[in-house]
Design an enzyme around this catalytic site. Structure first.
Site, PDB file in Angstrom:
ATOM      1  N   CYS A  86     -10.802  22.937  50.452  1.00  0.00           N
ATOM      2  CA  CYS A  86      -9.870  22.011  51.109  1.00  0.00           C
ATOM      3  C   CYS A  86     -10.636  20.988  51.935  1.00  0.00           C
ATOM      4  CB  CYS A  86      -8.901  22.787  51.998  1.00  0.00           C
ATOM      5  SG  CYS A  86      -7.870  21.745  53.041  1.00  0.00           S
TER       6      CYS A  86
ATOM      7  N   ASP B 291     -37.382  -0.685  18.899  1.00  0.00           N
ATOM      8  CA  ASP B 291     -38.842  -0.742  18.930  1.00  0.00           C
ATOM      9  C   ASP B 291     -39.319   0.101  17.742  1.00  0.00           C
ATOM     10  OD1 ASP B 291     -41.456  -1.221  20.010  1.00  0.00           O
ATOM     11  OD2 ASP B 291     -41.446   0.853  20.704  1.00  0.00           O
TER      12      ASP B 291
ATOM     13  N   ASP C 115     -38.913   3.865  23.208  1.00  0.00           N
ATOM     14  CA  ASP C 115     -39.395   5.205  23.563  1.00  0.00           C
ATOM     15  C   ASP C 115     -39.793   5.311  25.030  1.00  0.00           C
ATOM     16  OD1 ASP C 115     -41.682   3.722  23.598  1.00  0.00           O
ATOM     17  OD2 ASP C 115     -42.774   4.884  22.106  1.00  0.00           O
TER      18      ASP C 115
END
Length: 948
Positions: free
Chosen positions: A253, A654, A846
């Site tokens: 709560c 790439d 990468d």
């Protein structure tokens, strides 16, 4: 009196350490003493009047009483001399950056040097006597030795107006949060305001002239205008002395947490108290003279005053319980089972009693029927009415409680007693299902990230194992990981072999074999074997903590749809209420019926005027999508990224390490003397970390059994190759551009792959061809992109045209750019032909030299980024392994998430609009209206949690 840290070099006996700690702690000159055996240090809080020099002497005598060989000394906390930040504009090569960092760090004028390749900056700590101007000149020379085109300059430190992070403890209402965010964002002192409801924090970007203290006061006023119980405070990023961490297992709560925090913070024994509701923990800073045991007892009493079922305990190392990180025993995610069962029983009892009175009232057709209806209504709706009155007193009228109270009380006034009671019952049942659905959904999502390690077994000097929290383990320590345990920190295996389950990080079920020398990452599970691992990163920087931080923070990066729903919710409720007033007043005035008839219809308008179905289900859909991606080893940094992925039409790859394995082999040596040519090439490439260079050096070692040596004056020529001195000769190794720069004439090489030309003293000697292999399944992975809307694929590489076309044609790539310098990639990406409006471009790399391009694309996707900090920081999407197929999985999850979001929006608005029309025509009952409110919300939430 400030703390003292005393080094106890050579102390390894836990028993002796305990006796020393007790003896020193009982000295009249000390308030507190605590030994960290792992660090071989003692933290000491002296009394106000203590003489620190004499105290050190007394401590030394005490230590030597138990352990005469231990070296005792004061640890001086030196403040580093004024740091310098140097801009390295244009630096993109990670290999060169490492060499520059090493060279500058070894200068006599520097204490420390650290390069941030993403920011293209170097942080430098000069020595006290260093001349900063001359040092900058030396650094410039060093940088240009490796990268001649990089612009070097001193970054002037302006006092940043910067950001502020403001805690909004107790803020749980998404609708109110949207209003606060809008109001604060429109203040003249702010440029940007963004609330993270999961963390209950607001991030503010200030304008140049903003007064931070006055701004905090204005923000507090604004917050309390909408939510008076929310505690507003500035989040200070500092660690305080002598902290205690107390576990509050079962505390869910937010309101009670705020009261507990306030009560504990006001105790004379505490300086500061802060509750993290996500972790169910309290961080406590005790006063210097506080008795920790008695303090814990007092805290327990206060907690149980508000929440008697909460389990209070001192969080021993490794025992903290975290909902956010799933770091628990199964009971702590949201509620304990006992708490849920207790709450469920109370709810059933309440509904049972209320329903009994309701049935009795329906059957009892005599005097007293109204009283029975009122009793039943009070049982079902007392909390709704009380909350409505409380909110009205704070000026918050248009909320769900007020609207439901007004509509049902209005129904009773016009004589619809049974309908009013049943509507309140239906509403409460719907709310209970809604709370349950939200709780279960959040629990299922956070369970996906149950990867946070609980403990680490540290190998001590005497060969024994010490079980500690991962936070206590230092770099260089050796930890032992037994079969079945999670690896707690990143490191290198120094002894043993095992199979690792990496599914929690990568989503892959295939185990990974590791042995001595292998790198291992935190979060993986040791399936068999015994491993001794040397720690290479502190816990806070480990892979598992970075992943958890990314997922936790993803909720704060809102999509455009989420922001639209927040804005829409602010106007929807007042608009519908306004229409209800018009519906109740205008038709009767125009003589179209009695007031009671149109008031009844208007009351139905009020019931469907709350936008909970949208405010809850839309963020939850994105949260679920992010969680589903995480389970598959795909880290998506926010709902905004999911939306961008949906519109991705072009993907740029790439080549090396992304489409190909990055495992090079020498396939051809062409020259008059191949053996001498290989030796020259291997010698020149021996100091480079580039995959091509490593392949040549490895081939030489395999062929000759020797390692190349004798290289001096080594220098990398960015994007072209290297030059060096070897055995008194000048060597140049690289591509044709380097040969042209060196004035060497060379023939065109024959063969596909990366060609390395070799020249000695300006004379061409020959060339080597180094080739890479395409990743398994790469063609299928690229073909799988088309069903998800990708219409164009592009490849960027620094390799020669022949090698690039060989890979590109094999994989069916649409456009190929070859022979690129590192800086060319970003330039090409930014200047690609425009696609259709709204189409996005993703870049996949990468993470080695790709940080600038990852950051520059609409969506940056870093592959195999486990352990790559720069890639994880720069990318929007992080794939935790090298599997290209994960890209299509990520696209599928993004599109499915978007589809579910749109389904919920159309469904919720469609039902509400339909009911509004039917109610205006007198064809809808209030029961149907309640379904259109809470029923639709429950269905939307369940839909949000569907498998993505």
């Amino acid at each position: 009196m400030k703390e003292m840290t005393i080094s106890l070099k050579g102390l390894t006996c836990a028993n002796c350490a305990g006796k020393i700690e007790k003896a020193v702690g009982e000295m009249p000159e000390t308030k507190e003493a605590e030994i960290n055996l792992l660090k071989q240090e003692m933290r000491l809080v002296p009394a106000a009047e203590a003489d620190r020099t004499k105290l050190l002497e007394k401590v030394t005598k005490t230590v030597h009483k138990y352990e005469s060989d231990v070296e005792v000394s004061l640890v001086e906390k030196k403040k580093p001399q004024g740091e310098m930040t140097i801009s390295l504009k244009g630096l993109t090569c990670a290999n060169c950056a490492g060499k520059i960092e090493k060279a500058v760090g070894e200068m006599p004028e520097t204490k420390e040097a650290e390069i941030n390749l993403l920011k293209q900056e170097m942080r430098l700590v000069p020595t006290a006597e260093a001349d900063r101007t001359k040092l900058l000149e030396k650094v410039t020379e060093t940088v240009h030795k490796y990268e001649s085109d990089v612009e070097v300059s001193l970054v002037e430190k302006k006092k940043p107006q910067g950001e502020m992070t403001i805690s909004l403890k107790g803020l749980t209402c998404a609708n109110c949060a949207g209003k606060i965010e809008k109001a604060v964002g429109e203040m003249p002192e702010t440029k940007e305001a963004e609330i993270n409801l999961l963390k209950q924090e607001m991030r503010l970007v200030l304008t140049a002239g903003a007064d931070r203290e006055k701004l905090l006061e204005k923000v507090t006023e604004t917050v309390h205008k909408y939510e008076s119980d929310v505690e507003v405070s500035l989040v200070e990023k500092k660690k305080l002395q002598g902290e205690m961490t107390i576990s509050l297992k079962g505390l869910t709560c937010a309101n009670c947490a705020g009261k507990i925090e306030k009560a504990v913070g006001e105790m004379p024994e505490t300086k500061e108290a802060e509750i993290n509701l996500m972790k169910q923990e309290m961080r406590l800073v005790p006063a210097a003279e506080a008795d920790r045991t008695k303090l814990l007892d007092k805290v327990t009493e206060i907690v149980h005053k508000y929440e008697k079922d909460v389990e209070v305990s001192l969080a021993e190392q490794g025992q903290s319980c975290s909902i956010a990180h799933g770091h628990c025993d199964g009971d702590c995610c949201g509620h304990t089972h006992s708490q849920e069962e207790t709450a469920g029983k109370k709810l059933i009892l309440r509904f049972g009693v209320g329903l009994a009175f309701f049935v009795a009232a329906c059957l009892w057709q005599k005097q007293g029927q109204t009283a029975l209806f009122l009793i039943s209504y009070a049982i079902f709706g007392y909390d709704v009415i009380l909350q409505a009155l409380k909110n009205i007193s704070k000026g918050q009228v248009f909320d769900e409680n007020f609207l439901m109270s007004l509509s049902t009380v209005g129904a009773m006034v016009i004589g619809e007693m049974s309908e009013a009671v049943f509507v309140m019952l239906f509403y409460q049942v719907g709310e209970a299902f809604q709370d349950y659905a939200v709780r279960r959904s959040r629990r299922s999502i956070t369970a996906l990230m149950d990867i946070r390690p609980d403990f680490a077994h540290v190998l001590t000097a005497d060969g024994s194992l010490q079980k500690v929290s991962p936070e206590q383990v230092a770099i260089g320590d050796v930890i032992v990981v037994k079969a079945g345990e999670k690896i707690p920190l990143d490191g290198t295996v120094v002894e043993g072999s095992a199979l690792l389950d990496t599914a929690a990080l990568t989503g892959e079920s295939l185990p990974r074999e590791v042995e001595a020398g292998s790198t291992v990452l935190s979060g993986c599970i040791n399936r068999d074997g015994l491993l001794h691992v040397e720690v290479t990163k502190p816990f806070g920087e480990s892979t598992v903590m970075k992943i958890l931080e990314l997922v936790e923070n993803a909720a704060g990066r809102k999509s455009k749809t989420e922001k639209f729903i927040t804005r829409f919710a602010r106007v929807y409720t007042p608009a519908v209420v306004g229409l209800a007033v018009l519906l109740a007043v205008v038709p009767p005035i125009l003589g179209q019926g009695a007031f009671s008839q149109w008031i009844g219809r208007a009351l139905i308008f009020l019931v469907v005027s709350c936008p909970c179905a949208l405010v809850l289900s839309v963020p939850l859909s994105y949260f679920a999508g992010i969680g589903a991606a995480s389970k598959n080893g795909i880290l998506i940094k926010g709902g905004n990224v999911l939306d961008t992925l949906c519109h991705t039409k072009r993907i740029v790859f790439d080549k090396t390490g992304t489409l190909t394995k990055g495992q090079f082999t020498v396939t051809k040596i062409e020259g008059e003397n191949p053996a001498a040519l290989l030796e020259m090439a291997a010698a020149g490439e021996s100091l480079s970390n580039h995959p091509v260079a490593r392949a040549i050096a490895k081939h030489y070692e395999t062929e000759t059994g020797r390692q190349p040596e004798g290289v001096t004056d080594y220098a990398e020529q960015g994007g072209m190759g290297i030059t060096c001195q070897w055995k008194g000769a000048h060597l140049a190794l690289g591509n044709r551009r380097l040969m042209e720069k060196e004035g060497v004439s060379c023939p065109e090489a024959v063969g596909t792959g990366s060609v390395v030309y070799v020249a000695k003293d300006g004379v061409y000697e020959g060339y080597l061809v180094v080739d890479d292999t395409i990743k398994d399944g790469a063609a299928d992975a690229l073909a799988a992109l088309q069903p998800y809307g990708v219409t164009e694929t592009v490849m960027l590489t620094g390799d020669g045209k022949a090698a690039a076309e060989k890979v590109g044609n094999t994989l069916g790539i649409h456009r190929i750019y070859a022979e690129l310098l590192p800086a060319d990639k970003l330039h090409i990406l930014e200047n690609m032909p425009q696609m259709e409006e709204g189409a996005k471009t993703a870049f996949v790399g990468d993470g080695i030299n790709d940080a600038p391009v990852l950051a520059g694309a609409d969506v940056g996707i870093a592959m195999g980024a486990m352990g790559s900090d720069a890639a994880m920081e720069a990318a929007d999407v992080v794939l935790m392994d090298d599997d290209l197929r994960k890209i299509s999985v990520g696209l599928r999850i993004a599109k499915n998430t978007r589809k579910i979001v749109m389904q919920n929006i159309v469904f919720a608005l469609g039902i509400k609009i339909l009911v509004l029309l039917l109610s205006a025509l007198g064809m809808a009952t209030m029961w149907i209206a309640v379904f259109a409110d809470v029923g639709v919300a429950v269905l939307a939430i369940l839909n949000a949690m569907r498998k993505k």
